[in-house]
Design a protein around this motif. Structure first.
Motif, PDB file in Angstrom:
ATOM      1  N   VAL A 112       2.256   1.827  -3.493  1.00 17.64           N
ATOM      2  CA  VAL A 112       1.228   2.361  -4.393  1.00 17.64           C
ATOM      3  C   VAL A 112       1.036   3.855  -4.120  1.00 17.64           C
ATOM      4  O   VAL A 112       0.937   4.658  -5.046  1.00 17.64           O
ATOM      5  N   GLU A 113       1.016   4.241  -2.836  1.00 20.16           N
ATOM      6  CA  GLU A 113       0.837   5.656  -2.466  1.00 20.16           C
ATOM      7  C   GLU A 113       1.972   6.539  -2.954  1.00 20.16           C
ATOM      8  O   GLU A 113       1.791   7.729  -3.179  1.00 20.16           O
ATOM      9  N   THR A 114       3.171   5.979  -3.097  1.00 21.27           N
ATOM     10  CA  THR A 114       4.319   6.769  -3.543  1.00 21.27           C
ATOM     11  C   THR A 114       4.608   6.565  -5.023  1.00 21.27           C
ATOM     12  O   THR A 114       5.712   6.844  -5.492  1.00 21.27           O
ATOM     13  N   ASP A 115       3.628   6.048  -5.747  1.00 27.34           N
ATOM     14  CA  ASP A 115       3.758   5.804  -7.184  1.00 27.34           C
ATOM     15  C   ASP A 115       4.845   4.803  -7.542  1.00 27.34           C
ATOM     16  O   ASP A 115       5.328   4.772  -8.662  1.00 27.34           O
ATOM     17  N   ALA A 116       5.252   3.993  -6.568  1.00 27.92           N
ATOM     18  CA  ALA A 116       6.191   2.905  -6.850  1.00 27.92           C
ATOM     19  C   ALA A 116       5.381   1.619  -6.902  1.00 27.92           C
ATOM     20  O   ALA A 116       5.721   0.616  -6.302  1.00 27.92           O
ATOM     21  N   SER A 117       4.273   1.686  -7.616  1.00 27.67           N
ATOM     22  CA  SER A 117       3.288   0.610  -7.663  1.00 27.67           C
ATOM     23  C   SER A 117       3.953  -0.731  -7.916  1.00 27.67           C
ATOM     24  O   SER A 117       4.830  -0.865  -8.761  1.00 27.67           O
ATOM     25  N   SER A 118       3.516  -1.707  -7.146  1.00 28.09           N
ATOM     26  CA  SER A 118       4.068  -3.046  -7.261  1.00 28.09           C
ATOM     27  C   SER A 118       2.992  -4.040  -6.821  1.00 28.09           C
ATOM     28  O   SER A 118       2.230  -3.759  -5.909  1.00 28.09           O
ATOM     29  N   ARG A 157       0.839  -1.212   0.000  1.00 26.41           N
ATOM     30  CA  ARG A 157       0.000   0.000   0.000  1.00 26.41           C
ATOM     31  C   ARG A 157       0.869   1.255   0.000  1.00 26.41           C
ATOM     32  O   ARG A 157       0.588   2.215  -0.717  1.00 26.41           O
ATOM     33  N   HIS A 158       1.954   1.257   0.773  1.00 23.89           N
ATOM     34  CA  HIS A 158       2.850   2.419   0.798  1.00 23.89           C
ATOM     35  C   HIS A 158       3.515   2.623  -0.562  1.00 23.89           C
ATOM     36  O   HIS A 158       3.688   3.762  -1.003  1.00 23.89           O
TER      37      HIS A 158
END
Length: 148
Positions: free
Chosen positions: A43-49, A40-41
């Motif tokens: 995704v929130e920082t646009d380092a989607s994984s 979730r963190h």
């Protein structure tokens, strides 16, 4: 110029990737997190994984000695960047918050069992359980209820 995390990953013999760097950064900010929280963190920082990718990265970094995996009873595995010492943990029985507890008895394993069963000891993993400060405030029984 390489960051500290890049040097750590490289020294561990792993390829430096954006996912590994982002995960180490997330754990620096949110120690004792589980895979879902870390995802979730990211995704929130646009380092989607994907969650599977997070699990794979956690496994790689743990195997390389860059992370420590802890498994409090009744909780998903959690990860932290603090490795190489023999510290312990305290877990809130209400909200699940985890904090580090220093080993106060000496060098690893810092606790000796009554019988080693022939094992050579390397570390000890102790988990303390209790209520964290915020949960203590929420669970205070008013004095009026005590006297009723």
């Amino acid at each position: 110029m390489r960051s500290s995390a890049e040097h750590e990953i490289h020294r561990a013999g792993l390829r430096v990737t954006a996912g590994r760097l982002a995960l180490l950064e997330a754990l620096d900010r949110f120690p004792h997190s589980d895979a879902a929280t870390l995802q979730r963190h990211l995704v929130e920082t646009d380092a989607s994984s994907s969650i599977q990718s997070v699990h794979n990265i956690l496994a790689d970094l743990t195997a390389a000695g860059l992370l420590r995996r802890i498994e409090p009873a009744g909780s998903a595995a959690r990860y932290e960047r603090r490795v190489g010492d023999n510290h312990h943990h305290i877990v809130c029985t209400s909200c699940g918050a985890v904090a580090d507890v220093e080993c106060v008895v000496g060098h690893a394993p810092c606790i000796a069992p009554s019988d080693t069963a022939g094992f050579t000891l390397a570390t000890a993993e102790v988990t303390f359980w209790g209520l964290c400060a915020p949960c203590q405030k929420m669970h205070v029984v008013p004095i009026k209820e005590i006297h009723d």
